[in-house]
Motif scaffolding. Sequence first.
Motif, PDB file in Angstrom:
ATOM      1  N   LYS A 150      93.546  62.348 -15.975  1.00  0.00           N
ATOM      2  CA  LYS A 150      93.852  61.403 -17.058  1.00  0.00           C
ATOM      3  C   LYS A 150      92.600  60.828 -17.718  1.00  0.00           C
ATOM      4  CE  LYS A 150      98.387  60.022 -15.422  1.00  0.00           C
ATOM      5  NZ  LYS A 150      99.246  58.887 -15.043  1.00  0.00           N
ATOM      6  N   ASN A 151      91.526  60.732 -16.956  1.00  0.00           N
ATOM      7  CA  ASN A 151      90.315  60.103 -17.516  1.00  0.00           C
ATOM      8  C   ASN A 151      89.412  61.078 -18.261  1.00  0.00           C
ATOM      9  OD1 ASN A 151      91.097  57.656 -16.548  1.00  0.00           O
ATOM     10  ND2 ASN A 151      89.910  57.801 -14.654  1.00  0.00           N
ATOM     11  N   ARG A 152      89.581  62.368 -18.031  1.00  0.00           N
ATOM     12  CA  ARG A 152      88.756  63.335 -18.759  1.00  0.00           C
ATOM     13  C   ARG A 152      89.034  63.207 -20.257  1.00  0.00           C
ATOM     14  NH1 ARG A 152      89.475  66.892 -22.127  1.00  0.00           N
ATOM     15  NH2 ARG A 152      91.701  66.595 -21.864  1.00  0.00           N
ATOM     16  N   ARG A 153      87.996  63.139 -21.046  1.00  0.00           N
ATOM     17  CA  ARG A 153      88.154  63.103 -22.508  1.00  0.00           C
ATOM     18  C   ARG A 153      87.187  64.081 -23.129  1.00  0.00           C
ATOM     19  NH1 ARG A 153      91.833  60.728 -21.485  1.00  0.00           N
ATOM     20  NH2 ARG A 153      92.602  62.708 -22.228  1.00  0.00           N
ATOM     21  N   SER A 154      87.537  64.616 -24.273  1.00  0.00           N
ATOM     22  CA  SER A 154      86.587  65.401 -25.045  1.00  0.00           C
ATOM     23  C   SER A 154      85.419  64.482 -25.400  1.00  0.00           C
ATOM     24  CB  SER A 154      87.251  65.917 -26.323  1.00  0.00           C
ATOM     25  OG  SER A 154      88.309  66.802 -25.987  1.00  0.00           O
ATOM     26  N   HIS A 156      83.788  67.459 -15.839  1.00  0.00           N
ATOM     27  CA  HIS A 156      83.977  66.000 -15.800  1.00  0.00           C
ATOM     28  C   HIS A 156      83.613  65.456 -14.416  1.00  0.00           C
ATOM     29  CE1 HIS A 156      85.975  62.159 -16.465  1.00  0.00           C
ATOM     30  NE2 HIS A 156      86.772  62.383 -15.440  1.00  0.00           N
ATOM     31  N   LYS A 179      83.358  69.735 -25.040  1.00  0.00           N
ATOM     32  CA  LYS A 179      84.087  69.686 -26.316  1.00  0.00           C
ATOM     33  C   LYS A 179      84.607  71.086 -26.558  1.00  0.00           C
ATOM     34  CE  LYS A 179      82.387  67.283 -29.861  1.00  0.00           C
ATOM     35  NZ  LYS A 179      81.533  66.398 -30.695  1.00  0.00           N
ATOM     36  N   ALA A 186      83.626  58.362 -25.822  1.00  0.00           N
ATOM     37  CA  ALA A 186      84.675  59.287 -26.284  1.00  0.00           C
ATOM     38  C   ALA A 186      85.817  58.480 -26.891  1.00  0.00           C
ATOM     39  CB  ALA A 186      85.171  60.104 -25.112  1.00  0.00           C
ATOM     40  N   PRO A 245      89.467  57.094 -27.298  1.00  0.00           N
ATOM     41  CA  PRO A 245      90.431  56.843 -26.222  1.00  0.00           C
ATOM     42  C   PRO A 245      91.479  57.957 -26.151  1.00  0.00           C
ATOM     43  CG  PRO A 245      90.488  55.081 -27.901  1.00  0.00           C
ATOM     44  CD  PRO A 245      89.472  56.079 -28.344  1.00  0.00           C
ATOM     45  N   GLY A 246      91.937  58.214 -24.941  1.00  0.00           N
ATOM     46  CA  GLY A 246      92.961  59.247 -24.764  1.00  0.00           C
ATOM     47  C   GLY A 246      94.275  58.803 -25.397  1.00  0.00           C
ATOM     48  N   LYS A 247      95.002  59.768 -25.915  1.00  0.00           N
ATOM     49  CA  LYS A 247      96.256  59.442 -26.602  1.00  0.00           C
ATOM     50  C   LYS A 247      97.296  60.496 -26.228  1.00  0.00           C
ATOM     51  CE  LYS A 247      96.117  59.555 -31.105  1.00  0.00           C
ATOM     52  NZ  LYS A 247      95.743  59.381 -32.483  1.00  0.00           N
ATOM     53  N   ARG A 248      98.378  60.113 -25.646  1.00  0.00           N
ATOM     54  CA  ARG A 248      99.477  61.035 -25.386  1.00  0.00           C
ATOM     55  C   ARG A 248     100.778  60.295 -25.688  1.00  0.00           C
ATOM     56  NH1 ARG A 248      95.491  63.725 -25.135  1.00  0.00           N
ATOM     57  NH2 ARG A 248      95.003  65.396 -23.652  1.00  0.00           N
TER      58      ARG A 248
END
Length: 192
Positions: free
Chosen positions: A12-16, A132, A139, A176, A178-181
């Motif tokens: 969940k914490n991995r982000r591009s 990560h 990317k 990065a 913020p993650g969005k789902r």
Amino acid sequence: MDYSNEVIRAIKNRRSAAKLSPDKPVGREMIEAVLDAAIWAPNHHLTEPWRFVVITGDERKRLGDAIADAISSTPSDPPMPPEKVERERTRPLTAPVVIAAICSPSQDKRAVAQEELVAGGGALQNMLLAAHSIGLGTKLKTGPYSYSQVIRGFLNMRDSESLISFVYLGFPEGEAAPGKRAGLVGKVDWRS
Ligand SMILES: Cc1cc2nc3c(=O)[nH]c(=O)nc-3n(C[C@H](O)[C@H](O)[C@H](O)COP(=O)(O)O)c2cc1C
């Protein structure tokens, strides 16, 4: 019950990454750790339908030239403005390492093309998570040109092969996004 743990948190914490340090080299052992994680993805009949092209140093310039050629030879409406083509030419220099992750379907009669591609997607995710977990950022980059004959030629791809993605790899810089789902609502059909 809280099922949050190291694995789920990493997923969940991995982000591009917003940006990668272009000049901070990534050691070969780190690159190998990422690739070694990739190949533990599930794959039907153990066909291991993947291969990787690791592009560093000046070879990134040759990749950039191939990208610029590919864009010029891929029709687009409207055509890409020349300044954007030049930006794409230099894009590979924005990371110390660019890995082309390629799905290389098995000749095994039991192999199903779709399953081979799914396995390749699993390998891609493993790469991102492994990177990560050791403090690297990633990317992904594709776009219409990446499926062109020019890029296929540059990567010595056979007709049966397909590019999963270019993975830009390096030490992350900046924040990065913020993650969005959208969440699970409407995506799951519970049956009993
Ligand atoms: C096969 C594939 C190709 C992608 N190509 C691009 C791309 O060309 N440019 C880009 O900005 N992101 C690309 N992405 C990354 C997604 O945009 C990104 O994963 C998404 O925005 C979610 O952000 P996150 O990775 O931080 O969760 C690609 C993702 C996949 C799976």
